[in-house]
Design a protein around this motif. Structure first.
Motif: not given
Length: 684
Positions: A438-457
């Protein structure tokens, strides 16, 4: 003699007796010639057995009037008729042919008007197909009037001469007269046909414009708007374009022609505000409209940091469960973990060796009595080591000689060691695996948010659509949703609430050669992206209209459009009065001024009409979609169909007029002189 025509009474009596008619009603020489002609026209002759009616006269004239071929066709009809009658009646073919030919002469004499009408019609019927097949040769193609007249003259000369040759059995004098008449008619045919076609077209348009549906505007304004619609490709593209732009679109957005009309009206004092005020009001709502479309497509804005904080709070629950599990667990056997780590250390170099050395130190501890290095068995300490080593993979450790990103690979030496340690804890600590998942799944979502915010680099940091597709293929729906939150936040950061929202959004969508748009479609779906792209294009069109019409760019186009709708002046200049005064003195000047005042009265009324037309045009070009615009476009569409029919009828009339003239050389031939007049002699 009566009426200048002499009749033989014996002929009259013989004719009546042969046809079974009554005896002459008057003494010989005292009968009326008109009676004789009427009698012959209305009797069934004994030698032909045919009705000499007007219909037959017209039919024979129709066939005979066909240039060149007409006499042959009519002769063939007579011969076929004679052959049939000879066969049916057992009579001689020559006798029947003579009767058929005599009948033709009789019916022509009895109904000259019907025969003439038929011949004219036959000329048109026979010549019109020739014009249709070879319009250029008959002066009906493209080009100027002079060139078309010359071509028609030549074809008329050839047609008239050929027709005369057939009808005169090759008489050279008659051929010359036919050619001369054909050339004369041919030279005049293009101009006459054009005049006839224009008259028919204008008459049909005049009637059609009065019978067509109302546009809601005056005839003058409707005519100008219809011209703009024609220049725009018709009503269908106008409706399509306004449908693309949505309910805030105005007619002026539908095409450059309507926009040019609005530019001209924006210069005129009587229509400036009527055009510019609605456009300015619409421009003020750009930010709100664009925000509504972005929110409707991608959802409300959420900052990436806020989303990350939310997921971090969610992660505290499984992390607490992990802490409780490791604190209550017994000793952990890490023999396999350390053995694999030792194997990796023997071949590792650089930052990877430094990271693995740190991992070994963290997995070892001192013996409480001897101080010797022994494996760490505390589950809590091993969990802390795992967290620290995972942080080193993500952030590095410059103090240990491990730069950021140098050991980030999950299949590298440090990554494999962390996996071994995680497996040992899962296997030996009760409840650890479920909480860790469960912790790893939430962590991956946190990583996905970061990746999405950097998508327009941009630049080297930009993400190609193919790479994003591979990343998304291995992510859960929850991680995809988290990435969408990150991109939504990035959009909000890029656009903001400034007046340059439009430019910022255009740059974002067009960035990196269209990669951003393709990546957004993979994350949010094609339909939401299409909505935003459409909104950006719509606002770009509205902004362009504002800059061109209100803010005054494209000055030349504005001036030309303004000249097109400028109301007429009243008195105008006095050049005519000056010239008249110079030539005719005071009396000439006075007459010129009187004429000028008279024109001023006419122009004043015309000026008022022009101003009223312009105000209607200003109202029309700023119409939004709705019943009034539909009424206008329906009327313009009906007007266009009517004009197409008028043009078609005008074209038929023009071709028919040309054909009529070109085919009448034989009719004019008898009126030409038999020889050219002698030229006067010069000298003795």
């Amino acid at each position: 003699m009566a009426g200048g025509i002499t009749f033989d009474p014996a002929e009259f009596e013989a004719f009546k007796q042969a046809t079974g008619g009554p005896a002459p009603s008057a003494a010989p020489g005292g009968f009326d010639p008109a009676e004789f002609a009427a009698f012959k026209a209305n009797q069934t002759t004994a030698d032909t057995g045919r009705e000499t009616g007007a219909l037959n006269a017209g039919a024979r004239g129709l066939v005979d009037g066909i240039p060149v071929a007409g006499p042959y066709i009519l002769g063939g009809i007579d011969r076929a008729d004679a052959a049939l009658r000879a066969y049916q009646g057992g009579t001689g073919y020559d006798d029947e042919l003579a009767k058929a030919q005599a009948y033709g002469d009789d019916v022509k004499a009895a109904h000259p008007y019907a025969n003439t009408a038929g011949e004219v019609a036959g000329g048109i019927v026979g010549t019109a197909p020739l014009i249709a097949v070879a319009p250029a040769a008959f002066g009906a193609g493209a080009g100027g009037l002079a060139a078309r007249s010359a071509a028609s003259l030549a074809s008329g000369l050839a047609l008239g001469g050929s027709d005369a040759a057939v009808r005169s059995s090759g008489d050279l004098r008659e051929i010359g007269k036919g050619a001369a008449a054909g050339a004369a008619f041919g030279g005049a045919a293009p101009a006459a046909g054009a005049a006839l076609g224009a008259g028919v077209r204008n008459f049909y348009e005049m009637i059609g414009s009065r019978l067509g549906p109302s546009s809601g505007f005056g005839p003058a304004a409707t005519r100008v708007l219809a011209e703009d619609a024609a220049n725009s490709g018709g009503v269908a593209p106008i409706r399509s374009r306004m449908g693309e732009l949505g309910s805030d679109a105005m007619l002026l957005d539908a095409s450059p022609s309507f926009q040019g009309q609005a530019q001209g009206l924006a210069v005129r004092p009587e229509t400036r505000e009527a055009v510019t005020v609605p456009i300015v009001a619409r421009a003020g709502g750009m930010t709100d409209r664009l925000a509504d479309d972005i929110n409707g497509a991608f959802g409300p804005a959420v900052s990436p940091q806020a989303a990350t904080n939310t997921f971090a709070a969610m992660r505290q629950v499984p992390n607490q469960a992990i802490g409780d599990a490791v604190r209550s667990a017994g000793p952990i056997d890490t023999t396999e973990v350390l053995a694999n780590l030792g194997d990796r250390l023997r071949t590792a170099e650089g930052p990877q060796r430094a990271a693995l050395t740190q991992a070994r130190n963290m997995l070892m501890t001192e013996h409480p009595f001897t101080g010797a290095a022994i494996p760490q068995t505390s589950a809590e300490n091993l969990q802390n080591a795992k967290v620290a080593l995972s942080g080193m993979m993500e952030h590095g450790n410059e103090s240990l000689g491990v730069p950021r990103g140098s050991v980030a690979q999950r299949d590298g030496g440090l990554g494999a060691t962390v996996s071994d340690l995680n497996r040992a804890l899962r296997d030996q600590v009760s409840g650890y695996g479920a909480a860790n998942d469960v912790s790893a799944a939430v962590a991956r979502r946190m990583e996905a948010v970061e990746q999405g915010s950097q998508l327009f680099r941009s630049g080297q940091g930009a993400t190609p659509p193919a790479d994003l597709a591979r990343q998304l293929a291995g992510r859960s729906q929850g991680e995809r949703d988290a990435m969408a939150l990150g991109t939504r936040g990035a959009i909000d950061q890029a656009v903001g609430t400034r007046r340059n929202d439009l430019t910022a959004m255009q740059n974002l969508l067009q960035g990196e050669g269209g990669w951003n748009t393709a990546n957004l479609a993979q994350i949010h779906g094609q339909a939401p992206v299409d909505r935003v792209v459409g909104a950006v294009n719509r606002e770009a069109a509205f902004d362009q209209a504002n800059r061109r019409i209100v803010e005054g760019s494209q000055t030349a186009q504005r001036s030309q459009a303004a000249d097109r709708v400028a109301p007429r002046t009243t008195l105008g200049n006095d050049i005519g009065g000056t010239v008249a005064g110079a030539i005719g003195g005071p009396q000439g000047w006075a007459l010129a001024q009187a004429g000028r005042v008279a024109r001023a009265g006419v122009n004043a009324a015309g000026q008022a009409a022009d101003v009223a037309r312009n105000r209607q045009l200003a109202e029309a070009v700023t119409l939004n979609q709705g019943d009034r615009l539909d009424l206008l476009l329906n009327a313009i569409e009906a007007r266009g169909r009517m004009q197409e029919r008028a043009a078609a009828l005008g074209n038929v009339a023009a071709r028919g007029g040309q054909a009529a003239l070109l085919s009448q050389a034989d009719r004019a031939r008898p009126y030409l002189p038999t020889a050219l007049p002698a030229l006067p002699a010069f000298g003795r």
